[in-house]
Design a protein around this motif. Structure first.
Motif, PDB file in Angstrom:
ATOM      1  N   THR A   1     -43.443  21.328  55.873  1.00  0.00           N
ATOM      2  CA  THR A   1     -42.215  20.372  56.041  1.00  0.00           C
ATOM      3  C   THR A   1     -41.708  20.179  57.450  1.00  0.00           C
ATOM      4  O   THR A   1     -41.166  19.537  57.979  1.00  0.00           O
ATOM      5  CB  THR A   1     -41.389  20.432  54.945  1.00  0.00           C
ATOM      6  OG1 THR A   1     -42.012  20.690  53.590  1.00  0.00           O
ATOM      7  CG2 THR A   1     -40.196  19.576  54.831  1.00  0.00           C
TER       8      THR A   1
ATOM      9  N   TYR B   1     -39.804  19.160  48.626  1.00  0.00           N
ATOM     10  CA  TYR B   1     -38.702  19.581  49.558  1.00  0.00           C
ATOM     11  C   TYR B   1     -38.118  18.433  50.302  1.00  0.00           C
ATOM     12  O   TYR B   1     -36.974  18.062  49.841  1.00  0.00           O
ATOM     13  CB  TYR B   1     -39.319  20.688  50.336  1.00  0.00           C
ATOM     14  CG  TYR B   1     -38.196  21.149  51.564  1.00  0.00           C
ATOM     15  CD1 TYR B   1     -36.960  20.743  51.598  1.00  0.00           C
ATOM     16  CD2 TYR B   1     -38.819  21.728  52.588  1.00  0.00           C
ATOM     17  CE1 TYR B   1     -36.041  21.374  52.868  1.00  0.00           C
ATOM     18  CE2 TYR B   1     -38.226  22.201  53.767  1.00  0.00           C
ATOM     19  CZ  TYR B   1     -36.786  21.785  53.689  1.00  0.00           C
ATOM     20  OH  TYR B   1     -36.002  22.075  55.222  1.00  0.00           O
ATOM     21  N   ALA B   2     -38.693  17.894  51.012  1.00  0.00           N
ATOM     22  CA  ALA B   2     -38.143  16.827  52.147  1.00  0.00           C
ATOM     23  C   ALA B   2     -39.272  15.865  52.011  1.00  0.00           C
ATOM     24  O   ALA B   2     -40.093  15.588  52.706  1.00  0.00           O
ATOM     25  CB  ALA B   2     -37.619  17.278  53.301  1.00  0.00           C
TER      26      ALA B   2
ATOM     27  N   ALA C   1     -33.843  16.912  56.657  1.00  0.00           N
ATOM     28  CA  ALA C   1     -34.524  17.592  55.671  1.00  0.00           C
ATOM     29  C   ALA C   1     -33.644  17.981  54.477  1.00  0.00           C
ATOM     30  O   ALA C   1     -34.158  17.890  53.133  1.00  0.00           O
ATOM     31  CB  ALA C   1     -35.316  18.540  56.021  1.00  0.00           C
TER      32      ALA C   1
ATOM     33  N   GLU D   1     -32.536  14.911  52.118  1.00  0.00           N
ATOM     34  CA  GLU D   1     -33.530  14.559  51.355  1.00  0.00           C
ATOM     35  C   GLU D   1     -33.683  15.732  49.839  1.00  0.00           C
ATOM     36  O   GLU D   1     -33.863  15.521  49.001  1.00  0.00           O
ATOM     37  CB  GLU D   1     -34.857  14.494  51.799  1.00  0.00           C
ATOM     38  CG  GLU D   1     -34.915  13.418  52.672  1.00  0.00           C
ATOM     39  CD  GLU D   1     -36.154  12.823  53.313  1.00  0.00           C
ATOM     40  OE1 GLU D   1     -37.333  13.585  52.833  1.00  0.00           O
ATOM     41  OE2 GLU D   1     -36.386  11.940  54.244  1.00  0.00           O
ATOM     42  N   ALA D   2     -33.620  16.975  50.317  1.00  0.00           N
ATOM     43  CA  ALA D   2     -33.847  18.230  49.398  1.00  0.00           C
ATOM     44  C   ALA D   2     -32.561  17.866  48.640  1.00  0.00           C
ATOM     45  O   ALA D   2     -32.749  18.335  47.234  1.00  0.00           O
ATOM     46  CB  ALA D   2     -33.813  19.504  50.414  1.00  0.00           C
TER      47      ALA D   2
ATOM     48  N   GLY E   1     -27.375  19.286  53.131  1.00  0.00           N
ATOM     49  CA  GLY E   1     -27.633  17.827  52.624  1.00  0.00           C
ATOM     50  C   GLY E   1     -26.658  17.124  51.934  1.00  0.00           C
ATOM     51  O   GLY E   1     -26.303  15.807  52.212  1.00  0.00           O
TER      52      GLY E   1
END
Lengths: 483, 483
Positions: A172, A203-204, A310, A313-314, A359
């Motif tokens: 990732t 994860y992302a 990342a 999105e996570a 995030g």
């Protein structure tokens, strides 16, 4: 036997030198004997592996042979495997047994591969040292006081220690290439979309990409041949033909144009690594390649952009782990809020919580434009930097990591120092480009990784370049002392 | 002070796709809990969505039907919030780039006036599951059968000025989506649900008052009553010196009151961002043109055709064109009988009455168009009187059979034999001497009204079978002869 590559093992099985059951049993015994030193496996699948091996042997007798018939491999523990625990290195999924196979697992099964087990990893693939695993850290076979890298640390260590000839990994922000470099093995992160993400715990999503972790470029080509391709279950998988990767391994490198980004050879790079990478470049020059300096001017923005996007999105991807349908649930919740708070509070480790919080913050009303939208703009700039350079050169070469394997605990308490580990790798995930790491020397007695970066869907070219290097050198055949 | 009401509607309509918007699970209503939820609907780790092309197609159909711009590029976003019946922890929806852009429909009010209601946009999204709070002894049950059912959310501009206009708008949307066949329109089962945004302001004021949102109203009647109730509450509140708070309110039809669900302060920050698992949907002109060609006749066009082709009144044409199965039913009967007025009267009269009484949709009507046509033909050829026809219809409804079979079996044929009718007329005149004397004594212009009594007596004696026209003529002739 344990020093044979996947490709060599395929030949030996075909010749009938040994059966898949014998090979599988030998590896299972070796894992049981040695893995306590490395902690590279979370789950050993002895029974199902021997069944798969037996079936492969029977099919071989009938002439039914796939590309990977009877060859033992292991999966990073974020690929869903029907009937086996898929933990993602987390307490949250310690009790989760997937009812289905990831597309990638299914394809490898169909090709005849034997799954020895599931390898250890940073929790939910978040980490660069494999220290965030609920199942404890993995140790680097080159020096068990050092980390193997992460997040595919279990896969890298297992291949380096000859506990398995090849593994799947996921990348990732560098999670295949960085541990491959630190453990002295070959790792390929293909173009985003080249391998289906279906069944790979996210994860992302816009960064995640599976890939092979092997002992040689030739083995990576063999694995990728099976893993790659369009999947109707993954809308982001690429509708691009899959070339015969092994057919191009011996193409000549004469006239190959290599770019060296000056920003990747700047301050912070270990001198030993710089020296080994330069030596490798000279090897390519001897093969007829031309080398020039190039610039990726937005390199310093990669880490900040990545650590907005990342985690954003996570934070959403990990919302499904709520204690309601599967996974960890806290004891005796008093109400819904308590169920959520304690299940997630107790089920996730600190690095996962940190990224969920970052995030969530980045996506919050009032901050979205300043963080998420800005980071997306930077992402496009970084992609553009690469595309500009790749118009001019065929591939970019650089170190995979700034430092060789570091000591366990060394960067654990300093997230930013840990994030810097991925400074040379995560730009590719931002751009969606393919990259490989191959062993190209040693620094302080520890493996050094050379990173080779290409245009979209240029995996065949990368494998060709890596294979030619491995024909000319023997760094990929070096093994940790005592193995 | 004189107040003006401002209303905007958000209508959620379930699309009649066979499978869910992002998975292959069935969307059928009424199955055992959790039997129609696949790995994707359960949000198992690693699963990914794939857009149902049919849902896109239906959304485009709707857009074209309401004169809207079609989004050539539309994007799915994630709306993040935790709820047990929301398995992924986010709803996949469309925020910034919906598939249907601005459009409008015209509604006809009771006074015959038309009003244009603008549609802000319509977007695709997935439905959530259901939380069941009864029967679980202090716990909640989750049924995920509905999770992932495709919805189109149709958002109007705040263009409506009364509860009646709001319900007329909702009826029109209902007519359009059922005519298009993209939604079954069953409000009781929740296939179409309505959120009403309601505010009041001093008449003539250019600024909008603070609005409240009335959630999930599932009948046209409740839309009117809920809005009326809420408007009265808001006016009372303001006139008493209070202030309307922006909040979500629930309408309780049993108590005919609205009550607070949650205020804006408690509202979630949904942290919308583009779903990285789904690519932007790109729609080209030829795709739109193909759908345009395949659109069925829409309610407005059909209404006009009913007026032009069948000479129906504006009112009848409006009623009969609203619901496609009913309109189809009418056209079939009208074609059979070649008498549109008679067909319209029976379908909006006797048939509608029976359907309402038994709460049956016309698609499940026990009397087929052939049966009803057969009945109307017997009225046309004077086999049946209107009164007896209703008796035949009753039998048809309950026991089935054709009009001819029922007439034969029950001996309900109209008596047109003049000798037989004359005998009954004579019998009545002979037995009702007092009434006959009154008739003779009355002023000639009053006699017409008195004729009804004698008619009734004849029909009674003939069990309704005597031809009313013949009876009237003969009776008048005989009585007038006595004066």
């Amino acid at each position: 036997m344990f020093n044979l590559t996947l490709t060599e093992l395929a030949t030996r099985l075909a010749q009938g030198d040994f059966s898949s059951v014998e090979l599988t049993q030998a590896y299972l015994d070796r894992i049981q004997a040695l893995d306590s030193q490395y902690n590279s496996f979370i789950t050993l699948a002895a029974d199902s592996a021997l069944e798969q091996a037996k079936l492969a042997d029977e099919l071989r007798k009938k002439g039914q042979v796939g590309l990977l018939s009877g060859l033992p491999i292991a999966h990073k523990d974020l690929f869903c495997t029907a009937g086996l625990k898929t933990s993602c290195g987390s307490k949250m999924l310690d009790n989760f047994i997937s009812p289905y196979n990831a597309t990638l697992v299914e394809r490898l099964n169909q090709a005849g591969a034997v799954t020895l087990g599931k390898t250890n990893m940073d929790e939910f693939a978040m980490g660069s040292s494999n220290e965030s695993s609920y199942y404890g850290p993995v140790r680097n076979p080159w020096d068990t006081d050092r980390v193997p890298g992460g997040s595919s640390g279990g896969s890298a260590a297992a291949v380096a220690a000859r506990l398995v000839p090849a593994c799947t990994g996921s990348d990732t922000g560098g999670s295949i290439r960085q541990p491959a470099a630190l453990c002295g093995i070959t790792g390929l992160k293909p173009t985003y979309g080249r391998i289906s993400r279906y069944g790979m715990v996210a994860y992302a999503s816009s960064f995640d990409q599976a890939g092979p972790m092997t002992r040689s470029a030739e083995d990576a080509a063999l694995m990728l041949q099976v893993m790659a391709g369009l999947d109707p279950l993954d809308s982001t998988s690429a509708d691009q033909p899959v070339p015969d990767y092994r057919a191009h391994l011996n193409d000549s490198l004469a006239g190959l144009k290599i770019g060296l980004p000056k920003e990747y050879f700047a301050e912070g790079l270990d001198p030993g690594i710089a020296q080994q990478v330069q030596a490798a470049i000279q090897e390519f020059e001897r093969m007829g390649a031309q080398v020039k300096e190039v610039s990726l001017p937005n390199t310093e923005l990669c880490i900040p952009a990545y650590y907005i996007l990342a985690p954003a999105e996570a934070s959403s991807n990990l919302s499904r782990f709520d204690g309601v349908r599967y996974g960890y649930r806290c004891e005796s919740p008093v109400d819904l809020e308590d169920l959520y708070k304690r299940s997630r509070g107790e089920g996730f480790g600190s690095e996962v919580k940190r990224r969920i919080m970052v995030g969530t913050y980045a996506l919050s009303e009032g901050f979205y434009d300043a963080y998420y939208r800005k980071a997306q703009q930077i992402r496009r700039m970084i992609q553009q930097d690469f595309l500009t350079v790749l118009k001019d050169v065929d591939v970019i070469m650089a170190p995979t990591t700034p430092q060789p394997a570091f000591k366990l605990g060394e960067k654990n308490s300093d997230p930013v120092a840990m994030y810097m580990e991925d400074i040379y790798t995560l730009s590719l995930n931002l751009a969606g480009l393919p990259g490989m790491s191959i062993p190209c020397g040693q620094s302080q007695g520890l493996p050094v990784g050379l990173q080779i970066i290409g245009s979209y869907f240029s995996e065949a070219k990368l494998l060709n370049i890596a294979h030619q290097f491995q024909l000319a050198t023997d760094w990929h055949q070096q093994s940790p002392a005592g193995l | 002070m004189e107040w003006e009401t401002v209303i905007g509607l958000e209508i959620h309509a379930q699309l009649s796709t066979r499978t869910k918007i992002f998975s292959g699970a069935s969307t059928a209503f009424g199955a055992e809990p959790n039997t129609q939820a696949c790995a994707i609907d359960l949000a198992l780790p690693g699963t990914l969505p794939v857009v149902n092309e049919n849902a896109l197609r239906m959304a485009v159909m709707f857009g074209l039907a309401v004169n809207a711009e079609i989004g050539k590029r539309s994007v799915f976003d994630r709306k993040n919030y935790f709820y047990p019946d929301l398995p992924k922890g986010y709803q996949t929806t469309q925020l910034a780039e919906p598939i249907v852009g601005a459009g409008y429909i015209d509604i006809t009010l009771d006074d015959g006036e038309t009003r244009r209601v603008r549609i802000h946009h319509a977007h695709l999204e997935e439905d959530a599951g259901k939380s069941l709070h009864e029967d679980f002894h202090g716990m909640s049950g989750i049924d995920l059968n509905r999770a992932g059912t495709p919805l189109i959310e149709i958002v109007s501009e705040p263009d409506m000025r009364s509860a009646k206009e709001a319900s007329a708008y909702a009826r029109k949307i209902h007519a359009i989506i059922t005519t298009l066949g993209i939604c079954d329109g069953n409000m009781a089962e929740g296939s179409m649900r309505c959120d009403c945004n309601v505010s009041v302001r001093p008449k003539g004021s250019p600024t909008l008052g603070t609005r409240t949102e009335l959630k999930n109203i599932n009948s046209f009647r409740f839309i009117e009553r809920a809005i009326e109730t809420e408007v009265a509450r808001q006016i009372d509140l303001i006139e008493d010196g209070g202030r309307v708070i922006q909040e979500t309110r629930l309408y309780d039809p049993d108590k005919n009151e609205t009550r607070s669900m949650r205020s804006k302060e408690e509202a979630n920050d949904y942290r919308y961002f583009p779903c990285p698992d789904l690519l932007p949907v790109i729609i080209d002109d030829s795709y739109i043109a193909d759908i345009q060609k395949s659109l069925p006749e829409l309610p407005d066009a059909r209404k006009q055709r009913f007026i032009d082709e069948y000479q129906l009144s504006e009112y009848d044409a409006g009623v009969l064109s609203t619901y496609r199965p009913q309109a189809d039913y009418f056209e079939s009967v009208a074609k059979h009988t070649q008498d549109a007025k008679l067909s319209a009267n029976w379908i909006t009269g006797e048939l509608a009455k029976h359907l309402n009484q038994h709460d049956i949709d016309i698609t499940a009507c026990p009397v087929s168009t052939e049966q009803l046509s057969g009945l109307l033909l017997r009225i046309q050829d004077e086999t049946l009187t209107g009164k007896i026809a209703k008796t035949v219809f009753e039998v048809m409804w309950n026991d089935g059979g054709s009009a001819d079979e029922i007439i034969e079996a029950k001996g309900l044929k109209q008596v047109t034999d003049s000798a037989a009718i004359e005998a009954i007329v004579d019998q009545v005149i002979a037995s009702c001497t007092a009434q006959v004397e009154q008739y003779i004594a009355a002023e000639p212009d009053k006699r017409g009204k008195m004729l009804g009594f004698f008619m009734g007596q004849v029909m009674k004696l003939s069990q309704g079978k005597a031809n009313p026209g013949q009876v009237q003529g003969l009776m008048k002739q005989k009585l007038d002869a006595l004066t």
